[in-house]
Motif scaffolding. Structure first.
Motif, PDB file in Angstrom:
ATOM      1  N   VAL A 150       0.845  -1.186   0.000  1.00  0.00           N
ATOM      2  CA  VAL A 150       0.000   0.000   0.000  1.00  0.00           C
ATOM      3  C   VAL A 150       0.882   1.238   0.000  1.00  0.00           C
TER       4      VAL A 150
ATOM      5  N   TYR B 113       1.250   4.824   1.134  1.00  0.00           N
ATOM      6  CA  TYR B 113       0.638   5.784   2.037  1.00  0.00           C
ATOM      7  C   TYR B 113       1.194   7.164   1.726  1.00  0.00           C
TER       8      TYR B 113
ATOM      9  N   ASP C 108      -0.292  10.407   5.612  1.00  0.00           N
ATOM     10  CA  ASP C 108      -0.182   9.020   6.062  1.00  0.00           C
ATOM     11  C   ASP C 108      -1.457   8.208   5.865  1.00  0.00           C
ATOM     12  N   TRP C 109      -2.261   8.566   4.887  1.00  0.00           N
ATOM     13  CA  TRP C 109      -3.438   7.768   4.540  1.00  0.00           C
ATOM     14  C   TRP C 109      -3.182   7.140   3.179  1.00  0.00           C
ATOM     15  N   PRO C 110      -3.931   6.095   2.838  1.00  0.00           N
ATOM     16  CA  PRO C 110      -3.800   5.617   1.467  1.00  0.00           C
ATOM     17  C   PRO C 110      -4.121   6.774   0.526  1.00  0.00           C
TER      18      PRO C 110
END
Lengths: 184, 219
Positions: B38, B40, B45-47
């Protein structure tokens, strides 16, 4: 569940877990999640110890090498951390919320039935219906990764029929305080 | 004899490898399913696909363009944006955009205020008299610079071979103070300036030594 959580104030202790309890947890994980033993082995090798981090309100977080893997409230179901779910998206069944509900999910709200039953949302078909009390990965319309993890308050069939009030209770969401804690 | 041996050897060799195959075939090694990679966002720091709901969307987009241009194309190119309007009506979509823009502005203002506070906060080193010839050095304000107090206290203790402890000024919040036994205020100042160990990132002008002695005198 992790709307306000800070390491300094909310953690009461780190204890290593006895191997008998570790074996029980391993068996519980294999039965509750849709995961292969080999994959669980790669996430949590047999040789590694598990550390039990006790938090306020009877929440326990279990970590491997400092990295949180799953948590539990009281003796409830074992919930994987959202980061783990992103890496292995198939371990929990999926429900989808529509676009308008995403911002509420990211603020930690519970998901109401209409968000799941409307055109943008998705619930599993009747043959694969989930009973109340199942852990689900909450995906968002048009997004590849889960936005959060929740517990079904109603069975998916009831959600479609009644279509009112809370459908899925949010346990973990993207950007909550557990998400920000990469290691404990 | 040679013929017999040769006659026997091949038939013996033939069942050999067959047996070996049948014994390994029913026990294949099951490979664990590899984790999904994934990406980030470096800013929030989120997808990456959720950046639009965060409060730093413009910075996130810039970061993405610089770091992962293929993903930027996938999410923010013209056709991708058109396809994403999805099931919300146009007014709802524009309202959503306005809301996120407002949130972004608020978050920026808050971050700036925090930075200012951080810049103005200081680390104060005090030397206090305990009994006639003994002193303690009190270091306060390290918390605001994100220094782990316990680790810092341990570091001081080992460096100066004395006792060091963390004391809380107000119950509840860690309104930090590290108390080091002995008169080590100048050495502490040096340590902070050098940025040894956990004491990183503290600019030198934010450190102050305050004399808190009752007696005046040469040291």
């Amino acid at each position: 569940m992790f709307k306000k959580f800070s390491t300094a104030t909310d953690i009461s202790g780190h204890t290593p877990v006895k191997s008998s309890v570790q074996r029980q947890l391993r068996a519980a994980l294999l039965s509750q999640w849709r995961i292969e033993p080999e994959t669980l082995e790669s996430i949590w090798p047999k040789k590694e110890g598990l550390v039990h981090v006790k938090c306020r309100e009877h929440i326990s977080i279990y970590t491997v090498n400092g990295k949180p893997i799953f948590f539990q409230h009281f003796d409830g179901p074992l919930v994987p951390t959202l980061r783990l779910l992103h890496q292995y998206p198939y371990i929990l069944p999926m429900v989808k919320i529509d676009r308008g509900a995403i911002r509420f999910m990211l603020a930690g709200a519970n998901m109401m039935c209409p968000g799941l039953t409307s055109a943008g949302g998705w619930l599993p078909p009747a043959e694969e219906g989930l009973p109340a009390g199942t852990l689900v990965a909450v995906h968002a319309e048009g997004k590849e990764h889960a936005a959060g993890i929740g517990l079904c308050k109603l069975s998916t069939e009831d959600m479609k029929k009644i279509n009112k009030n809370v459908g899925v209770e949010t346990l973990a969401y993207l950007g909550d305080d557990l998400w920000s804690q990469k290691s404990l | 004899m040679g013929k017999k041996q040769r006659g026997q050897a091949p038939p013996a060799a033939a069942p050999g490898p067959e047996e070996a195959e049948s014994s390994t075939a029913p026990a294949p090694v099951v490979e664990p399913t590899p984790p999904k990679e994934v990406v980030y966002c470096g800013v929030c720091d989120w997808p990456v696909e959720y950046c639009e709901f965060g409060s730093t969307f413009t910075k996130c987009k810039e970061w993405l363009k610089a770091e992962h241009p293929e993903l930027w194309d996938k999410y923010y190119s013209e056709d991708a944006l058109a396809a994403r309007l999805g099931t919300i009506s146009l007014e709802a979509q524009s309202k959503l955009e306005k809301d996120t823009a407002k949130k972004e502005a608020k978050a920026e203002a808050k971050a700036e205020a925090d930075m200012k506070k951080k810049m103005s906060s200081q680390v104060i080193i005090k030397r206090i008299e305990r009994t006639k010839r003994k002193h303690v050095t009190v270091i306060s304000g390290l918390d605001k610079f994100g220094v782990d107090l316990k680790k810092a206290a341990k570091q001081f203790a080992s460096k100066f071979a004395t006792g060091a402890s963390v004391s809380k000024v107000t119950a509840g919040a860690t309104d930090d103070e590290i108390v080091v036994q002995g008169d080590v205020c100048y050495e502490v100042l040096e340590m902070i300036e050098d940025g040894v160990g956990v004491l990183k990132g503290i600019p030198a002008d934010n450190v102050e030594i305050v004399e808190d002695k009752k007696k005046k005198g040469g040291d």
